[in-house]
Design an enzyme around this catalytic site. Structure first.
Site, mmCIF file in Angstrom:
data_model
loop_
_atom_site.group_PDB
_atom_site.id
_atom_site.type_symbol
_atom_site.label_atom_id
_atom_site.label_comp_id
_atom_site.label_asym_id
_atom_site.label_seq_id
_atom_site.Cartn_x
_atom_site.Cartn_y
_atom_site.Cartn_z
ATOM 1 N N GLU A 39 71.756 17.880 -79.361
ATOM 2 C CA GLU A 39 70.347 18.277 -79.494
ATOM 3 C C GLU A 39 69.476 17.447 -78.560
ATOM 4 O O GLU A 39 69.938 16.510 -77.925
ATOM 5 C CB GLU A 39 69.886 18.015 -80.939
ATOM 6 C CG GLU A 39 69.699 19.263 -81.778
ATOM 7 C CD GLU A 39 68.395 19.994 -81.485
ATOM 8 O OE1 GLU A 39 67.757 19.730 -80.443
ATOM 9 O OE2 GLU A 39 68.025 20.853 -82.302
ATOM 10 N N ARG A 131 64.804 13.375 -92.873
ATOM 11 C CA ARG A 131 65.229 12.642 -91.673
ATOM 12 C C ARG A 131 64.404 13.115 -90.488
ATOM 13 O O ARG A 131 63.796 14.190 -90.519
ATOM 14 C CB ARG A 131 66.711 12.856 -91.389
ATOM 15 C CG ARG A 131 67.081 14.282 -90.983
ATOM 16 C CD ARG A 131 68.451 14.320 -90.332
ATOM 17 N NE ARG A 131 68.936 15.655 -90.057
ATOM 18 C CZ ARG A 131 68.680 16.334 -88.938
ATOM 19 N NH1 ARG A 131 67.906 15.841 -87.996
ATOM 20 N NH2 ARG A 131 69.180 17.546 -88.757
ATOM 21 N N ASP A 236 64.702 27.112 -82.028
ATOM 22 C CA ASP A 236 65.015 25.693 -82.246
ATOM 23 C C ASP A 236 64.264 24.863 -81.205
ATOM 24 O O ASP A 236 63.040 24.797 -81.251
ATOM 25 C CB ASP A 236 66.552 25.542 -82.199
ATOM 26 C CG ASP A 236 67.030 24.228 -82.770
ATOM 27 O OD1 ASP A 236 66.281 23.243 -82.713
ATOM 28 O OD2 ASP A 236 68.165 24.156 -83.269
#
Ligand SMILES: *[C@@H]1O[C@H](CO)[C@@H](O)[C@H](O)[C@H]1NC(C)=O
Ligand SMILES: *[C@@H]1O[C@H](CO)[C@@H](O)[C@H](O)[C@H]1NC(C)=O
Ligand SMILES: *[C@@H]1O[C@H](CO)[C@@H](O)[C@H](O)[C@H]1NC(C)=O
Length: 344
Positions: A39, A131, A236
């Site tokens: 990522e 998170r 995303d």
């Protein structure tokens, strides 16, 4: 029309996908091994290196695109959501890990089992079941960094536990957008007056007016909605080209999509040989190569066989557009105190 040629160059399998289109021959090449949840790609233009994270494996990884070598550093502080180099340093990285923003010291050329770090600030309280996820630095060096609820064992993310924060050189996180479910892609236009943002499960791309002087956002509107195109998955990570058009990774959609946020039109789709496409950024000497990260975590041996490239980074060439140089994080007083030292 698409063909895949997989040829062996020493030990590396180079995948070349040829996507037929009217204007150009677009190629998709696998440039790293498959990792876990790759990522947050960040192209450091000064050194021509691509940083990215491997979230649950807790690695910062760095691809030297000239040699193809990937080096990795293990961060012993929880999932690693995002990495951005600190301005004016060659071995310091600002990293979102666990619920905190930490300062990692890593020179990057060799694999490191446990990198030294210190916590710069806690973004969320230690009791929150969240998170850090994706983030990016604005033109004034402020770190915009998002959070999300921790994934359940079945992969579901509990709704509306996350937020998007802005961290300037005072290191005090300021909540900018809340609540969100999975704080993800974010980018500013070149004029530096619009901020684009993705909360993945909404399947929408939002835009805000942005004031670069005080870093404020306002006037939310939706500029693209995946529900209006025939594609599975959720948006995303995201980047922008010099024409002002967005490039968006579609997790669960096998594609990167190219979108004009002004006309709200889909301009192009680029197929990636992995289902869960996580993020994108432009890199290369001319900033004309789109680097694409994908996810390959939690796969059974059988699934892994079927999708051997999931988790790899890909380089997409021939798109005919250019990206912008990414900003690095400005840490309070650093430049000044270094200058003071040399003056003494
Ligand atoms: C995926 O793996 C990570 C650790 O590698 C674990 O924390 C997480 O719960 C797993 N998710 C699923 C859906 O199995
Ligand atoms: C930021 O600047 C804009 C325009 O200069 C102004 O309208 C806005 O009120 C400012 N916001 C804050 C929080 O200072
Ligand atoms: C993609 O993600 C979904 C949902 O997290 C998961 O069920 C699926 O196995 C993943 N596929 C691959 C190839 O990683």
């Amino acid at each position: 029309m698409r063909s895949i040629i997989c040829k062996y160059v020493s030990l590396t399998c180079v995948l070349v996908g040829l996507v037929h289109s009217e204007e150009a021959l677009v190629t998709v090449e696998k440039v790293t091994e498959p990792y876990g949840l790759s990522e947050g790609p960040h192209w450091e233009h000064r050194t021509q290196k691509l940083y990215f994270v491997d979230i649950y494996n807790q690695y910062i990884r760095r691809l030297d695109t000239a040699t193809g070598v990937v080096t990795s550093a293990y961060v012993e502080h929880g999932p690693v959501g995002v990495v951005v180099p600190v301005d004016d340093t060659s071995d310091e990285l600002a990293v979102g890990s666990g619920k905190d923003l930490i300062l990692v010291t890593w020179e990057g050329d060799v694999d490191t089992k446990k990198v030294p770090f210190k916590v710069l600030t806690s973004i969320e309280s230690s009791s929150s079941d969240t998170r850090v996820n994706d983030g990016k630095v604005d033109s004034s060096g402020r770190f915009w960094i998002g959070t999300m609820g921790n994934e359940k064992v079945n992969g579901d993310v509990p709704p509306k536990r996350g937020s998007l924060y802005r961290i300037d050189d005072t290191l005090e996180p300021k909540k900018e957008i809340s609540p969100v479910t999975i704080s993800n892609g974010l980018v500013w236009n070149i004029e530096d007056n619009t901020f684009y943002y993705i909360d993945s499960p909404t399947r929408q791309i939002a835009a805000y007016d942005y004031d670069p002087n005080n870093g404020t956002i306002s006037n939310k509107r939706i500029v693209f909605d995946l529900n209006k195109i025939n594609m599975e998955g959720v948006p995303d990570g995201m980047t922008i080209d010099t024409d002002g058009n967005l490039w968006i990774a579609v997790y669960g959609g096998h594609h990167v999509i190219h979108v004009n946020p002004k006309t709200q039109k889909l301009l192009k789709k680029v197929k990636i040989p992995a289902e869960n496409v996580t993020s994108v950024t432009f890199g290369g000497p001319l900033l004309d190569i789109l680097y694409v990260t994908t996810a390959g975590h939690n796969l059974s041996a059988e699934q892994r066989k079927k999708t051997p490239y999931a988790g790899s980074v890909f380089a997409v060439k021939g798109l005919g557009v250019y990206g912008n140089i990414a900003n690095s994080f400005m840490l309070n007083g650093r430049k000044q105190s270094d200058e003071e030292k040399t003056d003494v």
